[in-house]
Structures are given as C-alpha cells and as structure tokens.
Design an enzyme around this catalytic site. Structure first.
Site, PDB file in Angstrom:
ATOM      1  N   ASN A  16      63.003  46.507  16.500  1.00  0.00           N
ATOM      2  CA  ASN A  16      63.207  47.385  15.874  1.00  0.00           C
ATOM      3  C   ASN A  16      64.705  47.258  15.207  1.00  0.00           C
ATOM      4  O   ASN A  16      65.548  47.703  16.059  1.00  0.00           O
ATOM      5  CB  ASN A  16      63.157  48.894  16.642  1.00  0.00           C
ATOM      6  CG  ASN A  16      63.734  50.017  16.158  1.00  0.00           C
ATOM      7  OD1 ASN A  16      64.083  49.979  14.799  1.00  0.00           O
ATOM      8  ND2 ASN A  16      63.951  51.194  16.952  1.00  0.00           N
ATOM      9  N   TRP A  17      64.750  46.940  14.049  1.00  0.00           N
ATOM     10  CA  TRP A  17      66.235  46.437  13.397  1.00  0.00           C
ATOM     11  C   TRP A  17      67.103  47.765  13.043  1.00  0.00           C
ATOM     12  O   TRP A  17      68.127  47.641  12.995  1.00  0.00           O
ATOM     13  CB  TRP A  17      66.002  45.834  12.250  1.00  0.00           C
ATOM     14  CG  TRP A  17      65.308  44.517  12.449  1.00  0.00           C
ATOM     15  CD1 TRP A  17      64.898  44.107  13.599  1.00  0.00           C
ATOM     16  CD2 TRP A  17      65.014  43.354  11.391  1.00  0.00           C
ATOM     17  NE1 TRP A  17      64.176  42.725  13.257  1.00  0.00           N
ATOM     18  CE2 TRP A  17      64.199  42.369  12.011  1.00  0.00           C
ATOM     19  CE3 TRP A  17      65.448  43.364  10.020  1.00  0.00           C
ATOM     20  CZ2 TRP A  17      63.815  41.299  11.305  1.00  0.00           C
ATOM     21  CZ3 TRP A  17      64.756  42.137   9.270  1.00  0.00           C
ATOM     22  CH2 TRP A  17      64.253  41.001   9.825  1.00  0.00           C
ATOM     23  N   LYS A  18      66.466  49.047  13.222  1.00  0.00           N
ATOM     24  CA  LYS A  18      67.177  50.210  13.056  1.00  0.00           C
ATOM     25  C   LYS A  18      67.767  50.211  11.618  1.00  0.00           C
ATOM     26  O   LYS A  18      67.096  49.217  10.707  1.00  0.00           O
ATOM     27  CB  LYS A  18      67.969  50.525  14.184  1.00  0.00           C
ATOM     28  CG  LYS A  18      67.513  50.748  15.603  1.00  0.00           C
ATOM     29  CD  LYS A  18      68.035  51.246  16.382  1.00  0.00           C
ATOM     30  CE  LYS A  18      67.281  51.018  17.870  1.00  0.00           C
ATOM     31  NZ  LYS A  18      67.940  51.511  18.917  1.00  0.00           N
ATOM     32  N   HIS A 103      60.344  58.001  17.656  1.00  0.00           N
ATOM     33  CA  HIS A 103      61.523  57.351  18.022  1.00  0.00           C
ATOM     34  C   HIS A 103      62.651  58.261  18.584  1.00  0.00           C
ATOM     35  O   HIS A 103      62.786  59.189  17.825  1.00  0.00           O
ATOM     36  CB  HIS A 103      62.274  56.274  17.367  1.00  0.00           C
ATOM     37  CG  HIS A 103      63.275  55.282  17.897  1.00  0.00           C
ATOM     38  ND1 HIS A 103      64.538  55.881  18.035  1.00  0.00           N
ATOM     39  CD2 HIS A 103      63.167  54.044  18.637  1.00  0.00           C
ATOM     40  CE1 HIS A 103      65.060  54.874  18.919  1.00  0.00           C
ATOM     41  NE2 HIS A 103      64.273  53.926  19.042  1.00  0.00           N
ATOM     42  N   GLU A 105      65.768  58.527  18.498  1.00  0.00           N
ATOM     43  CA  GLU A 105      66.803  58.763  17.317  1.00  0.00           C
ATOM     44  C   GLU A 105      66.424  59.863  16.469  1.00  0.00           C
ATOM     45  O   GLU A 105      67.265  60.384  15.909  1.00  0.00           O
ATOM     46  CB  GLU A 105      67.358  57.371  16.676  1.00  0.00           C
ATOM     47  CG  GLU A 105      68.004  56.545  17.979  1.00  0.00           C
ATOM     48  CD  GLU A 105      68.130  55.111  17.675  1.00  0.00           C
ATOM     49  OE1 GLU A 105      67.778  54.648  16.715  1.00  0.00           O
ATOM     50  OE2 GLU A 105      68.616  54.412  18.864  1.00  0.00           O
ATOM     51  N   GLU A 175      60.661  54.826  26.385  1.00  0.00           N
ATOM     52  CA  GLU A 175      62.377  54.456  26.039  1.00  0.00           C
ATOM     53  C   GLU A 175      63.150  55.339  26.526  1.00  0.00           C
ATOM     54  O   GLU A 175      63.384  56.430  25.829  1.00  0.00           O
ATOM     55  CB  GLU A 175      62.506  54.121  24.530  1.00  0.00           C
ATOM     56  CG  GLU A 175      61.566  53.228  23.894  1.00  0.00           C
ATOM     57  CD  GLU A 175      62.147  52.724  22.728  1.00  0.00           C
ATOM     58  OE1 GLU A 175      62.776  51.454  22.554  1.00  0.00           O
ATOM     59  OE2 GLU A 175      62.494  53.453  21.664  1.00  0.00           O
ATOM     60  N   GLY A 181      70.642  51.507  23.581  1.00  0.00           N
ATOM     61  CA  GLY A 181      71.699  50.831  23.120  1.00  0.00           C
ATOM     62  C   GLY A 181      73.157  51.183  23.983  1.00  0.00           C
ATOM     63  O   GLY A 181      74.211  50.932  23.403  1.00  0.00           O
ATOM     64  N   SER A 221      67.811  48.675  25.806  1.00  0.00           N
ATOM     65  CA  SER A 221      69.014  47.529  26.198  1.00  0.00           C
ATOM     66  C   SER A 221      68.240  46.384  26.756  1.00  0.00           C
ATOM     67  O   SER A 221      68.718  45.629  27.962  1.00  0.00           O
ATOM     68  CB  SER A 221      70.021  48.034  27.258  1.00  0.00           C
ATOM     69  OG  SER A 221      70.607  49.151  26.738  1.00  0.00           O
ATOM     70  N   GLY A 242      65.914  46.837  20.446  1.00  0.00           N
ATOM     71  CA  GLY A 242      66.400  47.148  19.337  1.00  0.00           C
ATOM     72  C   GLY A 242      67.675  46.047  19.007  1.00  0.00           C
ATOM     73  O   GLY A 242      67.633  45.265  18.487  1.00  0.00           O
ATOM     74  N   GLY A 243      68.961  46.411  19.603  1.00  0.00           N
ATOM     75  CA  GLY A 243      70.137  45.381  19.692  1.00  0.00           C
ATOM     76  C   GLY A 243      69.559  43.972  19.552  1.00  0.00           C
ATOM     77  O   GLY A 243      70.057  43.182  18.623  1.00  0.00           O
TER      78      GLY A 243
HETATM   79  P1  PGA Z   1      68.168  48.765  22.351  1.00  0.00           P
HETATM   80  O1  PGA Z   1      67.049  49.963  21.547  1.00  0.00           O
HETATM   81  O2  PGA Z   1      67.194  47.571  22.870  1.00  0.00           O
HETATM   82  O3  PGA Z   1      69.339  48.602  21.343  1.00  0.00           O
HETATM   83  O4  PGA Z   1      68.575  49.731  23.451  1.00  0.00           O
HETATM   84  C1  PGA Z   1      65.668  50.033  21.687  1.00  0.00           C
HETATM   85  C2  PGA Z   1      65.145  50.961  20.777  1.00  0.00           C
HETATM   86  O5  PGA Z   1      65.777  51.915  20.322  1.00  0.00           O
HETATM   87  O6  PGA Z   1      63.898  50.819  20.303  1.00  0.00           O
END
Ligand code: PGA
Length: 265
Positions: A16-18, A103, A105, A175, A181, A221, A242-243
């Site tokens: 997930n590149w956000k 998600h 967010e 999640e 994050g 994470s 994510g990251g």
């Molecule tokens: P993260 O994000 O790996 O940066 O914690 C995961 C996600 O939100 O899918």
C-alpha cells in the site's frame, strides 16, 4: 490454539503505497519489483496499490511479471455527478483487479463509516474486483480489552450484504491502528488472537469451511526483520505493507518471508 490447515490459502502480500511516490519513483519501484518477481515465485500472490494517477504507468511497468495492480479506494456509486470520485468500472478499465476497502486512515481521517465501507465492499465485489477489507482496533480499544469485539463489529457490518460466493475474491487485513506507521508491530500472539477472532466472526456469519478458506493477513509496521515470525503463525496468511513497500528490496524480502513462513508450518 488449533492449527488451521493453510493448504487452500495462498500467501498474499500487498504493498500500500498510500499518498507517496511521483511519476519517476512509481515507475522505478514497479520496474524493480517486476524484474525481481520471479525470485519470489508464484507461491505468493503479490499486489501493489499505487496512488490513482500512477495506476496506468505502474500497470505498464509491471507487464507480465505476475504482480497484480490494485487501487487504494473506490466510490460506492457506479457513476455520475460525484466530483473527485473514481468508480469500480474505471479501475477495471485501466487494468486494476484489486482494491483496498475500509483502510483505517480512511475510516479515521476521512470519516468513512461502517455503512460506507459496506457499500464500497458491495460495489467492488459486484463489479468483479478483488478486495482487501481492512479492520483493526485503536490503542484505547485494545487497552480496554475490546479488540475482538471491534473487529467482529467491523466484519459484521462490512459483510452484512455479501453472499458467501463473493468471499473467494476477498482478503481480510487485520491492521491494528496503533501499529500502522508507528514502528510498533503487533506480537505474533496479538496477531494470531485477532485473526482467530476474525475467523470466528466469518464462521458465525457464514460457515467454518468458508472461514477456514479465507485469507487473513496482518498489517502494521511490517518490515523484513519482523515479517517471518508473524507469518509463522498458522492463522496469518501474509501481510499488507505500508512504509516498507516503498523500497523494493524490503518489500521483496517480506514477500519471500511470506513464502518461507507459510512453508515452515
Ligand atoms: P505501515 O502501514 O506498514 O506503514 O505500518 C500498513 C498499512 O497501513 O497498510
């Protein structure tokens, strides 16, 4: 904990590149992944979720690598006067086959309710897309011992109008919001407990065979150093990253860990 047979559950890793990357870096990242995909092998299903403007160029860069393309969101409506929205048909039209729904967010920062998540899930699955449905609790909810109740509520609300036949096109991502994050990763035991609660919720909504066959992945994470221990848990079928998905070598290491982790069971 009872071991769940994983034979029917091919490991899944999503990137997930956000709201990250630009034209050049999206192209470079997708090209690096495409070149290295064969080193991971087709034992793991890999999907990347770039921002909307780069979907088309990422699809071209992925080529025939076997890595699938997904979007980070979709509209709950089919078309019409909805400025800024993107429909399921548009995603399919440019070659996306997956989409993220729910998600945290979007739930927390953009106000998506359980009801909207449910409508988006129906739209995505009825249109033929594959979906990663995200669920997870806040730190406050976990500290109050309510993590299972929260994910059960989210699963119940999201799946209210989903027939069992649609489940084979769905992956559920657990999640925990406190792990996203933050660099604080859930322990394998935390993840296994939540995944078991999700599987139980699926068994009571549908039946235990369907619950056993549905892939449930962990997100929050994830990194090359912690992925293997999480993926070694029998109920953890891969990850949503994510990251670490923004760096090809880290993302590929997590994909390989999914292969090894599941194989080691
Ligand atoms: P993260 O994000 O790996 O940066 O914690 C995961 C996600 O939100 O899918």
């Amino acid at each position: 904990m009872t071991r769940v047979p994983s034979r029917t559950r091919r490991p899944f890793v999503g990137g997930n590149w956000k709201m990250n990357s630009d034209r050049a870096s999206a192209h470079d990242l997708a090209s690096s992944l495409a070149r290295a995909a064969s080193s991971v092998g087709d034992g793991v299903e890999i999907v990347v979720f770039p921002p909307y403007p780069y979907l088309d160029l990422v699809r071209a860069a992925l080529g025939e690598s076997g890595i699938a393309l997904g979007a980070q969101d979709l509209s709950s409506e089919p078309n019409g006067a909805l400025t800024g929205e993107v429909s399921a048909e548009m995603l399919l039209d440019i070659g996306a086959t997956w989409v993220l729904v729910g998600h945290s967010e979007r739930r927390q920062k953009l106000g998506e309710s359980d009801g909207l998540v449910a409508d988006k899930l129906v739209m995505a699955l009825e249109s033929g897309l594959h979906v990663v449905l995200c669920v997870g609790e806040t730190l406050e909810e976990r500290n109050a011992g309510r993590e299972s109740a929260i994910v059960e509520r989210q699963i119940g609300a999201a799946l209210a109008n989903i027939p069992p036949t649609h489940l084979e096109r769905m992956v559920i991502a657990y999640e925990p919001i406190w792990a996203i994050g933050t660099g604080v990763v859930a322990t394998p035991k935390d993840a296994a407990g939540a995944h078991a609660a999700i599987r139980e919720a699926l068994a009571s909504r549908y039946d235990s065979a369907l619950a056993r066959e549905t892939r449930i992945v962990y997100g929050g994470s994830l990194a090359p150093g912690n992925a293997k221990a999480l993926f070694a848990e029998s109920g953890v079928d891969g990850g949503l990253v994510g990251g670490a998905s923004l760096k090809a070598s880290d993302f590929l290491a997590i994909c390989s860990a999914a292969m090894i982790g599941v194989g080691a069971r």
